[in-house]
Design an enzyme around this catalytic site. Structure first.
Site, PDB file in Angstrom:
ATOM      1  N   CYS A  79      -0.911  -7.155  -2.699  1.00 13.37           N
ATOM      2  CA  CYS A  79      -2.366  -7.307  -2.884  1.00 13.37           C
ATOM      3  C   CYS A  79      -3.263  -5.958  -2.593  1.00 13.37           C
ATOM      4  O   CYS A  79      -4.328  -6.221  -2.369  1.00 13.37           O
ATOM      5  CB  CYS A  79      -2.589  -8.508  -1.810  1.00 13.37           C
ATOM      6  SG  CYS A  79      -1.819 -10.097  -1.739  1.00 13.37           S
TER       7      CYS A  79
ATOM      8  N   ASP B 246     -11.931  -5.409   8.284  1.00 13.95           N
ATOM      9  CA  ASP B 246     -10.706  -6.007   8.243  1.00 13.95           C
ATOM     10  C   ASP B 246      -9.450  -5.697   9.035  1.00 13.95           C
ATOM     11  O   ASP B 246      -8.886  -4.537   8.978  1.00 13.95           O
ATOM     12  CB  ASP B 246     -10.097  -5.940   6.919  1.00 13.95           C
ATOM     13  CG  ASP B 246      -8.789  -6.644   6.478  1.00 13.95           C
ATOM     14  OD1 ASP B 246      -8.146  -7.109   7.359  1.00 13.95           O
ATOM     15  OD2 ASP B 246      -8.418  -6.626   5.234  1.00 13.95           O
TER      16      ASP B 246
ATOM     17  N   GLN C 209      -4.293  -6.123   9.719  1.00 12.17           N
ATOM     18  CA  GLN C 209      -3.151  -5.259  10.085  1.00 12.17           C
ATOM     19  C   GLN C 209      -3.228  -4.370  11.422  1.00 12.17           C
ATOM     20  O   GLN C 209      -2.103  -3.883  12.030  1.00 12.17           O
ATOM     21  CB  GLN C 209      -2.744  -4.076   9.225  1.00 12.17           C
ATOM     22  CG  GLN C 209      -2.568  -4.956   7.937  1.00 12.17           C
ATOM     23  CD  GLN C 209      -1.201  -5.460   7.689  1.00 12.17           C
ATOM     24  OE1 GLN C 209      -0.178  -5.232   8.511  1.00 12.17           O
ATOM     25  NE2 GLN C 209      -0.997  -6.342   6.860  1.00 12.17           N
TER      26      GLN C 209
ATOM     27  N   LYS D  81      -0.322 -12.842  11.731  1.00 10.81           N
ATOM     28  CA  LYS D  81       0.515 -11.773  11.689  1.00 10.81           C
ATOM     29  C   LYS D  81       0.662 -11.114  13.184  1.00 10.81           C
ATOM     30  O   LYS D  81       1.227  -9.951  13.415  1.00 10.81           O
ATOM     31  CB  LYS D  81      -0.242 -10.471  11.064  1.00 10.81           C
ATOM     32  CG  LYS D  81      -0.393 -10.891   9.416  1.00 10.81           C
ATOM     33  CD  LYS D  81      -1.184  -9.792   8.780  1.00 10.81           C
ATOM     34  CE  LYS D  81      -1.626 -10.265   7.273  1.00 10.81           C
ATOM     35  NZ  LYS D  81      -0.400 -10.597   6.383  1.00 10.81           N
TER      36      LYS D  81
ATOM     37  N   HIS E 174      -7.002  -4.376   0.780  1.00 11.92           N
ATOM     38  CA  HIS E 174      -6.498  -5.522   0.262  1.00 11.92           C
ATOM     39  C   HIS E 174      -7.168  -6.100  -0.468  1.00 11.92           C
ATOM     40  O   HIS E 174      -8.513  -6.316  -0.453  1.00 11.92           O
ATOM     41  CB  HIS E 174      -6.119  -6.326   1.560  1.00 11.92           C
ATOM     42  CG  HIS E 174      -5.106  -7.541   1.310  1.00 11.92           C
ATOM     43  ND1 HIS E 174      -5.658  -8.885   0.754  1.00 11.92           N
ATOM     44  CD2 HIS E 174      -4.002  -7.756   1.539  1.00 11.92           C
ATOM     45  CE1 HIS E 174      -4.601  -9.505   0.662  1.00 11.92           C
ATOM     46  NE2 HIS E 174      -3.726  -9.017   1.281  1.00 11.92           N
TER      47      HIS E 174
END
Lengths: 148, 426
Positions: free
Chosen positions: B382, B211, B214, B237, B134
């Site tokens: 993104c 990261d 997700q 999220k 991202h």
């Protein structure tokens, strides 16, 4: 339903069979514009003949709205005095920023009135304006060049 | 599966509303942001209605209750991701800020004391990321490289949407200062072998940041088992509110990492000549923090724990397999990334061709879907370099969460066929 108000037949026709597409020589200025939210891109060239728009050629990747808008725009500006074409461009910008609240002036906008429905969708306004903004930018550059 | 989706959907008020002239909402944009259950909305309302005060400094009862809501959320987060201690949990605005925190603090190490030696980055040093990141895990590292003269390098992505690890030993070497990698791709859904990458990085003395934006909503995450040094995610999220994210860091690293944002609450003492800083995590939490949002995040974690994160993962995997099968059955659909439900999350990005073989632009796809009440994302999500890698400028992304059903997937498939019909007729 709503879809048809955005995707007028004129828009779909221009999308399927775009006018004046492809990059042509000679030209006075070339610009490259992108729509950062979706990645749509246009490379656009302008050739001026005195105060007249002699040619606008372009290569574009993007959605049906941005493709059709580029095609309609070339119909509206090629062969016209720069000053008059700019008036049309300003009128189109006004229409796109109207959120569907302005009655479009068909005498000035001609086929571009088909984009009235697009102005109700904030996410798509930039798509319709991409080519117009590129044309204005390229024309300004071409005029700078001819002054120098 | 032991998740009763129909019962769960009743917890989400927004799922009962209609859109675009009375169409039932089919929400397939949870990788963008998830919807919020009543329990989270109530927790935020309850915080403002009954407990609102500033934290850590008010000496009255409301101040104590607000501090309890905020620090209680920190403990819940620590337990949720397997942190050694809640002092390793830093609250941020979102994950972008969490990644920027690490990148800027490493930049600040150049002028910090000798304790910050291992964070220093300069000419000749390398920062390693991947092509599937991202933008929030690309740009902060580009900026750090620019500021320090370090070199940015990256893993490539294979045609089937996995990280190309064939050059891992060359890419991650003794010059590498930090490796930053997505745990799960927001475009391809790919789940990356974080442990393997972390082991290689540690073998050459580099730091590792994952990261988890997700990943955390969809699977059991244990930061210690992953072997990383920093791990970030964002609340919105995983059924929590916007405005709060988490950066987890190993205690000994947070101790010596220089501060990022300066201000109130992050200090020990302030004199006009200079200041000393609070111990972590407070060293990284300048100014009044998102307190109500922390309460909401705490409620979201309670909600996910009550459902069972393993049950969520199992239900998601089953729905994912159904969605992949259904989408590949639509002629003209090309899925970016793995087409099997293995080591893969529920974000499904794809391109769509009309009957004439011409690609229908994702903005046009999403517009037609929207007219049918179906919410997806269109664009580069993104992740422009990744789209370039696959030779496209944009894609349409449908992303699933545990409140989605096979009926939602069927609606998407039907919507795509309608889209093809709409743009296909000459």
């Amino acid at each position: 339903m709503q879809l048809e108000s955005m995707y007028q037949d004129i828009i779909l026709d221009h999308y399927r069979n775009p006018h004046h597409k492809g990059l042509r020589e000679p030209y006075d200025a070339e610009v490259h514009h992108v729509n950062p939210t979706c990645g749509d891109e246009v490379t656009l060239r302008v050739r001026l003949d005195g105060d007249e728009v002699a040619d606008v050629s372009y290569d574009a990747m993007g959605c049906s709205i941005s493709q059709a808008s580029a095609s309609v725009m070339t119909d509206l500006v090629i062969g016209r005095p720069v000053k008059d074409a700019m008036v049309t461009g300003d009128e189109f910008l006004k229409l796109m920023q109207s959120r569907g609240q302005v009655e479009p002036d068909e005498d000035i906008l001609e086929d571009a009135v088909a984009f009235t429905g697009v102005s109700k969708y904030p996410a798509r306004i930039k798509c319709a304006l991409l080519a117009w903004m590129a044309w204005k930018d390229a024309t300004a550059k071409a005029m700078e060049g001819s002054d120098a | 599966m032991s998740i009763d989706v129909e019962r769960i959907r009743a917890d989400f008020p927004i799922l009962t509303r209609t859109v675009r002239d009375g169409k039932a909402l089919v929400y397939l944009d949870s990788a963008n942001t998830s919807q919020k259950p009543r329990q989270v909305i109530d927790a935020i309302e309850d915080y403002y209605a009954r407990h609102n005060a500033n934290i850590h400094r008010a000496t009255h009862q409301l101040g104590e209750e607000a501090t309890e809501a905020y620090e209680g959320a920190r403990i819940k987060v620590a337990n949720f991701i397997g942190a050694g201690s809640e002092t390793e949990v830093v609250f941020t605005k979102n994950i972008s800020e969490g990644i920027n925190l690490v990148a800027y603090a490493m930049g600040n190490a150049a002028t910090a004391g000798p304790e910050a030696e291992r964070f220093r980055v300069g000419p000749g040093d390398e920062i390693v990321i991947t092509e599937m990141e991202h933008h929030s895990n690309i740009v902060p590292w580009q900026l750090l490289a620019q500021r320090t003269g370090a070199t940015l390098r990256w893993f490539r992505v294979t045609d089937d949407g996995r990280l190309d690890l064939s050059d891992i030993d060359e890419l991650i070497n003794e010059r590498t200062k930090i490796v930053a990698v997505a745990h799960q791709s927001n475009v391809l859904g790919t789940i990356n072998p974080v442990r393997l990458i972390a082991d290689r990085a540690h073998a050459v003395g580099a730091l590792v940041l994952a990261d988890g934006a997700q990943a955390v909503p969809h699977m059991r995450v244990n930061v210690q088992e992953l072997g990383v040094d920093f791990y970030g995610f964002t609340a919105h999220k995983l059924c929590g509110p916007t405005g709060i994210g988490v950066l987890w860091g190993r205690a000994e690293l947070l101790e010596t990492l220089p501060p990022f944002l300066g201000g109130g609450e992050m200090i020990e003492t302030v004199a006009m000549e200079g200041s000393t800083f609070a111990p972590p995590p407070h060293k990284f939490e300048a100014g009044t923090m998102p307190i109500a949002e922390a309460a909401g995040l705490g409620a979201a974690i309670d909600y996910l724990n009550a459902l069972g994160i393993d049950d969520i993962a199992a239900q998601q995997n089953e729905l994912l397999a159904y969605a992949l099968k259904s989408l590949t059955a639509v002629g003209g659909v090309r899925i970016l990334g793995p087409t099997e439900a293995e080591d893969r999350g529920t974000a499904i990005s794809f391109t769509l061709e009309g009957p004439d073989g011409r690609e229908i632009h994702p903005h046009d796809v999403s517009q037609v879907l929207d007219a049918h009440g179906i919410a997806v994302r269109a664009g580069h999500h993104c992740a422009r370099p990744l789209h370039r890698r696959f030779g496209v400028t944009a894609s349409t992304r449908a992303s699933l969460y545990f409140y989605n059903t096979t009926a939602d997937v069927d609606a998407l498939v039907e919507g795509l066929r309608e889209t093809q019909k709409f743009f296909g007729s000459a």
